[in-house]
Design a protein around this motif. Structure first.
Motif, PDB file in Angstrom:
ATOM      1  N   HIS A  33      44.943   9.986  -0.535  1.00 11.55           N
ATOM      2  CA  HIS A  33      43.915   8.556   0.290  1.00 11.55           C
ATOM      3  C   HIS A  33      42.481   9.079  -0.807  1.00 11.55           C
ATOM      4  O   HIS A  33      41.773   8.227  -1.318  1.00 11.55           O
ATOM      5  N   PHE A  34      42.192  10.711  -1.030  1.00 15.35           N
ATOM      6  CA  PHE A  34      41.467  10.769  -2.162  1.00 15.35           C
ATOM      7  C   PHE A  34      41.603  10.475  -3.026  1.00 15.35           C
ATOM      8  O   PHE A  34      39.870  10.308  -4.014  1.00 15.35           O
ATOM      9  N   LEU A  35      42.729  10.835  -3.958  1.00 15.30           N
ATOM     10  CA  LEU A  35      42.659   9.748  -5.034  1.00 15.30           C
ATOM     11  C   LEU A  35      42.749   8.883  -5.490  1.00 15.30           C
ATOM     12  O   LEU A  35      42.458   8.209  -6.413  1.00 15.30           O
ATOM     13  N   GLU A  36      43.323   8.297  -4.890  1.00 16.62           N
ATOM     14  CA  GLU A  36      42.616   6.299  -4.422  1.00 16.62           C
ATOM     15  C   GLU A  36      41.513   6.069  -4.670  1.00 16.62           C
ATOM     16  O   GLU A  36      40.884   5.172  -5.140  1.00 16.62           O
ATOM     17  N   LYS A  37      40.434   6.993  -3.948  1.00 13.44           N
ATOM     18  CA  LYS A  37      39.109   6.618  -3.556  1.00 13.44           C
ATOM     19  C   LYS A  37      37.744   7.485  -4.200  1.00 13.44           C
ATOM     20  O   LYS A  37      37.228   7.303  -4.573  1.00 13.44           O
ATOM     21  N   VAL A  38      38.615   8.384  -5.100  1.00 16.23           N
ATOM     22  CA  VAL A  38      37.498   9.414  -6.655  1.00 16.23           C
ATOM     23  C   VAL A  38      37.061   8.849  -7.085  1.00 16.23           C
ATOM     24  O   VAL A  38      37.457   7.289  -8.322  1.00 16.23           O
ATOM     25  N   LYS A  39      35.626   9.370  -7.130  1.00 10.84           N
ATOM     26  CA  LYS A  39      34.708   8.383  -8.226  1.00 10.84           C
ATOM     27  C   LYS A  39      34.450   9.283  -9.508  1.00 10.84           C
ATOM     28  O   LYS A  39      34.423   9.141 -10.441  1.00 10.84           O
ATOM     29  N   ASP A  40      34.507  10.635  -8.886  1.00 12.76           N
ATOM     30  CA  ASP A  40      33.908  12.083 -10.585  1.00 12.76           C
ATOM     31  C   ASP A  40      34.883  12.555 -10.870  1.00 12.76           C
ATOM     32  O   ASP A  40      36.458  12.516 -10.736  1.00 12.76           O
ATOM     33  N   GLU A  41      35.290  11.893 -12.590  1.00  7.86           N
ATOM     34  CA  GLU A  41      36.313  11.939 -13.377  1.00  7.86           C
ATOM     35  C   GLU A  41      36.532  14.030 -12.730  1.00  7.86           C
ATOM     36  O   GLU A  41      37.155  14.027 -13.894  1.00  7.86           O
ATOM     37  N   GLU A  42      35.610  14.924 -13.308  1.00  5.33           N
ATOM     38  CA  GLU A  42      35.822  16.051 -12.534  1.00  5.33           C
ATOM     39  C   GLU A  42      36.909  16.465 -11.960  1.00  5.33           C
ATOM     40  O   GLU A  42      37.573  17.225 -11.989  1.00  5.33           O
ATOM     41  N   VAL A  43      36.504  15.684 -11.035  1.00  8.25           N
ATOM     42  CA  VAL A  43      36.868  16.139  -9.336  1.00  8.25           C
ATOM     43  C   VAL A  43      38.661  15.026  -9.209  1.00  8.25           C
ATOM     44  O   VAL A  43      39.649  15.800  -9.005  1.00  8.25           O
ATOM     45  N   ARG A  44      38.374  14.823 -10.129  1.00 12.34           N
ATOM     46  CA  ARG A  44      40.481  13.969 -10.206  1.00 12.34           C
ATOM     47  C   ARG A  44      41.404  14.530 -10.386  1.00 12.34           C
ATOM     48  O   ARG A  44      42.049  15.158  -9.954  1.00 12.34           O
ATOM     49  N   PRO A  45      40.849  15.377 -11.650  1.00 10.95           N
ATOM     50  CA  PRO A  45      42.508  16.272 -11.701  1.00 10.95           C
ATOM     51  C   PRO A  45      42.543  17.769 -10.895  1.00 10.95           C
ATOM     52  O   PRO A  45      43.516  17.641 -10.111  1.00 10.95           O
ATOM     53  N   VAL A  46      41.791  18.238  -9.968  1.00 14.85           N
ATOM     54  CA  VAL A  46      41.933  18.591  -8.383  1.00 14.85           C
ATOM     55  C   VAL A  46      42.585  18.450  -7.823  1.00 14.85           C
ATOM     56  O   VAL A  46      44.019  19.429  -7.333  1.00 14.85           O
ATOM     57  N   ILE A  47      41.699  17.158  -7.168  1.00 11.72           N
ATOM     58  CA  ILE A  47      42.921  15.553  -5.543  1.00 11.72           C
ATOM     59  C   ILE A  47      44.289  16.048  -6.954  1.00 11.72           C
ATOM     60  O   ILE A  47      45.403  16.093  -5.636  1.00 11.72           O
ATOM     61  N   GLU A  48      44.598  15.600  -7.846  1.00 10.41           N
ATOM     62  CA  GLU A  48      45.571  15.113  -8.514  1.00 10.41           C
ATOM     63  C   GLU A  48      46.696  16.837  -8.456  1.00 10.41           C
ATOM     64  O   GLU A  48      47.973  16.283  -7.753  1.00 10.41           O
ATOM     65  N   PHE A  49      45.807  17.880  -8.611  1.00  6.18           N
ATOM     66  CA  PHE A  49      47.040  19.295  -8.859  1.00  6.18           C
ATOM     67  C   PHE A  49      47.488  19.658  -7.385  1.00  6.18           C
ATOM     68  O   PHE A  49      48.921  20.217  -6.864  1.00  6.18           O
ATOM     69  N   ALA A  50      46.329  19.620  -6.345  1.00  8.53           N
ATOM     70  CA  ALA A  50      46.580  19.303  -5.019  1.00  8.53           C
ATOM     71  C   ALA A  50      47.597  18.877  -4.493  1.00  8.53           C
ATOM     72  O   ALA A  50      48.255  18.830  -4.093  1.00  8.53           O
ATOM     73  N   LEU A  51      47.956  17.551  -4.386  1.00  9.45           N
ATOM     74  CA  LEU A  51      48.659  16.678  -4.568  1.00  9.45           C
ATOM     75  C   LEU A  51      50.438  16.662  -5.388  1.00  9.45           C
ATOM     76  O   LEU A  51      51.470  16.443  -4.431  1.00  9.45           O
ATOM     77  N   ASN A  52      49.390  16.915  -6.505  1.00 11.18           N
ATOM     78  CA  ASN A  52      51.653  17.074  -6.990  1.00 11.18           C
ATOM     79  C   ASN A  52      52.140  18.669  -6.832  1.00 11.18           C
ATOM     80  O   ASN A  52      52.938  18.194  -6.238  1.00 11.18           O
ATOM     81  N   THR A  53      51.225  19.796  -5.922  1.00 15.44           N
ATOM     82  CA  THR A  53      51.562  20.413  -5.552  1.00 15.44           C
ATOM     83  C   THR A  53      52.556  20.780  -4.425  1.00 15.44           C
ATOM     84  O   THR A  53      53.296  20.669  -3.562  1.00 15.44           O
ATOM     85  N   SER A  54      51.329  19.885  -3.304  1.00 16.98           N
ATOM     86  CA  SER A  54      52.351  19.790  -1.829  1.00 16.98           C
ATOM     87  C   SER A  54      53.212  18.716  -2.495  1.00 16.98           C
ATOM     88  O   SER A  54      54.545  18.477  -1.810  1.00 16.98           O
ATOM     89  N   LYS A  55      53.975  18.059  -3.298  1.00 14.39           N
ATOM     90  CA  LYS A  55      54.471  16.839  -3.442  1.00 14.39           C
ATOM     91  C   LYS A  55      55.768  17.634  -4.036  1.00 14.39           C
ATOM     92  O   LYS A  55      57.130  17.536  -3.384  1.00 14.39           O
ATOM     93  N   GLU A  56      55.863  18.542  -4.830  1.00 14.02           N
ATOM     94  CA  GLU A  56      56.655  19.631  -4.895  1.00 14.02           C
ATOM     95  C   GLU A  56      57.206  20.339  -4.472  1.00 14.02           C
ATOM     96  O   GLU A  56      58.177  21.028  -4.351  1.00 14.02           O
ATOM     97  N   ASN A  57      56.245  20.663  -3.627  1.00 17.73           N
ATOM     98  CA  ASN A  57      56.805  22.189  -2.563  1.00 17.73           C
ATOM     99  C   ASN A  57      57.546  20.861  -1.166  1.00 17.73           C
ATOM    100  O   ASN A  57      58.555  21.671  -0.981  1.00 17.73           O
TER     101      ASN A  57
END
Length: 335
Positions: A33-57
């Motif tokens: 949800h956070f990734l779908e709604k993020v507006k700040d392009e500096e925050v986007r990679p951080v959310i993507e990292f957290a999301l991808n890490t959980s998916k890999e786990n």
């Protein structure tokens, strides 16, 4: 036995892997949800990292559970989140939230590494720890860059090394109280910050929850969190130290359901458990008796709140059971 990875999972290994799986399914739902709604392009990679890490786990854990003939937990799925719903929190709050989650993940991974032995499980938790540290670094650096990082209070450097030579060092009720130590200040600061984040999260969840009983539970939690923020902030202010800001303004006015009530209740219950742990650690690190007793008086309140939350989850069949030992008496009785 040559292949040590064929050794059976211990209870500790089962619990840490099971808990990690459940937490990562929550993380996937929330960060989607956070990734779908993020507006700040500096925050986007951080959310993507957290999301991808959980998916890999999750992929690693599913393979491990399958190889062990261990029932794969259900956890939380796409049914528990509506990524396209209106945004609930600001990007600034999301960054603070991820930072707090990384702190909890580092603590959990550190605990796990202290009790597990099987090489593949050790490797997995080491990777989880490394990812948590990386997430902490990313959030800290970006918050410092954007000017949103809230530092703990500053105090003067000591003039010399001193040893405690008077019993009043432990007192805090009668007469003049000694100043707080840097260790006590740190714990008070942490507990203000975690309660402030928890209050904002509960407030947002309360707006989108559907079940009336859940809404009442969250409203009560909001009041408890504010009460504890006020108590700890007063302690710092009495020492002429600043208290960290709160995050109420980081919440939008949406009431559209985003997360299921099941996910909301689990998430808040997990944060309550972390809060109890924080208070226990703070109590053990605070020699001044009034502080120790303050923490001791607050723990029962949040423990009772946690129990009421568990009862709501049980009532609605939302509480997934962790692995349990065999009930030998029932086996003997043939039940």
């Amino acid at each position: 036995m040559k292949n040590k990875e064929k050794i059976r999972l211990t209870a500790a290994e089962m619990s840490t892997l099971w808990t990690q799986y459940i937490n990562d399914t929550v993380s996937i739902c929330v960060n989607s949800h956070f990734l779908e709604k993020v507006k700040d392009e500096e925050v986007r990679p951080v959310i993507e990292f957290a999301l991808n890490t959980s998916k890999e786990n999750i992929k690693i854990l599913q393979d491990l559970f399958t190889n062990e003939n261990f029932p794969v937990p259900i956890g939380f799925t796409e049914q528990d989140v509506n990524p396209s719903a209106p945004r609930l929190f600001s990007d600034t709050f999301v960054l603070m939230y991820l930072r707090n989650m990384s702190i909890l993940a580092m603590a959990a991974s550190g605990m796990a590494l202290g009790v597990i032995t099987r090489p593949d499980v050790v490797t997995f938790h080491k990777n989880v720890l490394q990812s948590s540290v990386s997430l902490q670094d990313q959030t800290r650096e970006l918050m410092l860059k954007q000017g949103t990082y809230i530092r703990p209070p500053y105090i003067s450097l000591p003039d010399q090394v001193d040893f405690v030579d008077k019993q009043p060092f432990l007192f805090g009720f009668i007469g003049e109280k000694r100043p707080l130590t840097s260790i006590e200040i740190t714990h008070v600061f942490i507990n203000i910050q975690t309660n402030a984040i928890g209050k904002a999260l509960i407030t947002g969840f309360g707006q989108i929850a559907q079940n009336k009983e859940v809404k009442q539970f969250l409203l009560r939690g909001k009041q408890i969190a504010q009460k504890h923020v006020d108590i700890f902030s007063k302690i710092l202010k009495e020492e002429d130290l600043p208290a960290p800001m709160q995050w109420d303004t980081a919440i939008t006015d949406t009431t559209v359901p985003i997360f299921s009530d099941k996910l909301i209740m689990f998430h808040i219950s997990a944060m309550i458990a972390a809060g109890v742990g924080n208070y226990g650690a703070a109590m053990g690190a605070s020699p001044r008796k009034d502080l120790g007793l303050k923490y001791a008086s607050l723990i029962p309140e949040i423990a009772l709140y946690a129990e009421d939350g568990a009862n709501i989850m049980i009532k609605h069949s939302w509480l997934e059971e962790p692995p349990q030992t065999d009930d030998r008496n029932s086996l003997i009785k043939g039940e």
